[in-house]
Design a protein around this motif. Structure first.
Motif, mmCIF file in Angstrom:
data_model
loop_
_atom_site.group_PDB
_atom_site.id
_atom_site.type_symbol
_atom_site.label_atom_id
_atom_site.label_comp_id
_atom_site.label_asym_id
_atom_site.label_seq_id
_atom_site.Cartn_x
_atom_site.Cartn_y
_atom_site.Cartn_z
ATOM 1 N N TYR A 84 0.850 -1.200 0.000
ATOM 2 C CA TYR A 84 0.000 0.000 0.000
ATOM 3 C C TYR A 84 0.887 1.252 0.000
ATOM 4 O O TYR A 84 0.633 2.223 -0.710
ATOM 5 N N ALA A 85 1.948 1.230 0.833
ATOM 6 C CA ALA A 85 2.817 2.406 0.976
ATOM 7 C C ALA A 85 3.570 2.700 -0.316
ATOM 8 O O ALA A 85 3.654 3.851 -0.762
ATOM 9 N N VAL A 86 4.092 1.648 -0.945
ATOM 10 C CA VAL A 86 4.845 1.837 -2.196
ATOM 11 C C VAL A 86 3.900 2.326 -3.304
ATOM 12 O O VAL A 86 4.245 3.225 -4.068
ATOM 13 N N GLU A 87 2.703 1.762 -3.358
ATOM 14 C CA GLU A 87 1.744 2.202 -4.391
ATOM 15 C C GLU A 87 1.370 3.671 -4.185
ATOM 16 O O GLU A 87 1.209 4.421 -5.154
ATOM 17 N N GLU A 88 1.266 4.081 -2.920
ATOM 18 C CA GLU A 88 0.954 5.496 -2.636
ATOM 19 C C GLU A 88 2.067 6.399 -3.187
ATOM 20 O O GLU A 88 1.797 7.461 -3.757
ATOM 21 N N ALA A 89 3.317 5.953 -3.032
ATOM 22 C CA ALA A 89 4.461 6.743 -3.519
ATOM 23 C C ALA A 89 4.484 6.782 -5.043
ATOM 24 O O ALA A 89 4.675 7.837 -5.655
ATOM 25 N N LEU A 90 4.275 5.636 -5.672
ATOM 26 C CA LEU A 90 4.320 5.579 -7.142
ATOM 27 C C LEU A 90 3.219 6.441 -7.749
ATOM 28 O O LEU A 90 3.438 7.156 -8.726
ATOM 29 N N GLU A 91 2.050 6.399 -7.122
ATOM 30 C CA GLU A 91 0.928 7.219 -7.604
ATOM 31 C C GLU A 91 1.290 8.702 -7.568
ATOM 32 O O GLU A 91 0.841 9.492 -8.399
ATOM 33 N N ALA A 92 2.150 9.076 -6.606
ATOM 34 C CA ALA A 92 2.548 10.483 -6.440
ATOM 35 C C ALA A 92 3.713 10.858 -7.352
ATOM 36 O O ALA A 92 4.241 11.962 -7.252
ATOM 37 N N GLY A 93 4.140 9.922 -8.209
ATOM 38 C CA GLY A 93 5.199 10.233 -9.168
ATOM 39 C C GLY A 93 6.603 9.897 -8.690
ATOM 40 O O GLY A 93 7.587 10.234 -9.359
ATOM 41 N N ILE A 94 6.724 9.238 -7.544
ATOM 42 C CA ILE A 94 8.040 8.849 -7.028
ATOM 43 C C ILE A 94 8.653 7.798 -7.954
ATOM 44 O O ILE A 94 7.975 6.865 -8.390
ATOM 45 N N GLU A 95 9.959 7.959 -8.230
ATOM 46 C CA GLU A 95 10.637 7.033 -9.148
ATOM 47 C C GLU A 95 11.571 6.069 -8.427
ATOM 48 O O GLU A 95 11.807 4.959 -8.890
#
Ligand code: G1P
Length: 289
Positions: free
Chosen positions: A42-53
């Motif tokens: 959940y945490a990683v998906e939240e970051a990826l959704e925010a554009g984190i690479e």
């Protein structure tokens, strides 16, 4: 205005998870599932959704399951493929080559120390921090909402959520200034203020966008609340030198570091699902009557 883009996120995952024993005796607490997905995903998906690479895990001994989770699962994938099974449930978990990066926190010296362990990977860039035991459910997610405000205002951002007054001694607490919609000026932060001394009931719920200067403060750490090196104390030293904003998330928070919060998360997310929601709802109704 344009600011250095936010590309990296740090996930402190070295904690022992003693509050969830015996579940976490041989399993990382970040692998605890809410319905069918581990907290860390959940945490990683939240970051990826925010554009984190770039995903950066600050990990430790006994956390190997986290590395395996984001890698190829050769036997599983080969067997599923051979049997013609759908791969939908595991699609997209594996990250691009070279991500995540894993650094080790050899000793449990506190959140500030854990974040500092990622200093060479973070380098001279702003970076996000996500604490996976705080599960944030919203559309868009917490980090995506906060990044939007970061792109408007720059500086440093920390989550700011209200908690009941009797819980303020469990968290980092904000002294609020001017309020502009969901953005609140942060005048000070204190880690786990003693009961009756909190400046407000606005807590920092494990979501941060910080400028790299915080790492220079953590180069010379001080021991804070609970005998630990606190991220909150390092941030406190930057306030006044750099802009600091609190962001109030539009969504739902589940404290999955707490057993009741964890069960609530499972129930709420199960009820929201099309596949199992109706069956769980009927069962819950019967149970409560
Ligand atoms: C940490 C932080 C604290 C923050 C909290 C959110 O505390 O130090 O500032 O409010 O996470 O869950 P911990 O839960 O590790 O004691």
């Amino acid at each position: 205005m344009s600011f250095k883009p936010l590309r990296k996120a740090v996930f402190p995952v070295a904690g022992l998870g003693t509050r969830f024993l015996p579940a976490t005796k041989a399993m990382p607490k970040e692998m605890l599932t809410v319905v069918d997905k581990p907290l860390i995903q959940y945490a990683v998906e939240e970051a990826l959704e925010a554009g984190i690479e770039q995903i950066i895990f600050v990990t430790g001994r006994g956390k190997g399951a986290l590395e395996d989770h984001f890698d190829v699962s050769f036997e599983l994938e080969a067997t599923m493929r051979a049997r013609g099974k759908s791969m939908a449930a595991i699609d997209g978990i594996r990250q691009k080559p070279g991500s995540p990066v894993y650094v080790r926190q050899q000793e449990p010296l506190g959140l500030g120390h854990a974040v500092w362990c990622a200093r060479d990977i973070v380098g001279d860039e702003p970076f996000a921090i996500i604490l996976p035991d705080e599960l944030m459910v919203g559309a868009p997610g917490f980090m995506a909402q906060m990044v939007k405000e970061y792109q408007r205002l720059g500086g440093n951002f920390i989550g700011a959520l209200e908690v009941p007054a009797e819980e303020t001694d469990k968290y980092g607490i904000i002294t609020p200034g001017a309020i502009d919609g969901r953005v609140t000026e942060v005048k000070a932060v204190v880690e786990k203020p003693a009961k009756g001394t909190a400046a407000s009931n606005l807590m920092t719920p494990g979501r941060y966008i910080l400028q790299p200067e915080v790492m220079r403060i953590l180069d010379n750490p001080v021991t804070g609340a609970g005998g630990e090196i606190q991220l909150t104390d390092a941030m406190a030293q930057l306030i006044g030198k750099q802009p600091f904003h609190g962001y109030t998330f539009d969504g739902q928070r589940f404290d999955c570091g707490d057993k009741a919060g964890y069960v609530q998360a499972n129930l709420a997310l199960a009820l929201a699902r099309d596949d199992i929601g109706p069956a769980v709802r009927e069962f819950a109704r019967g149970l409560l009557n």
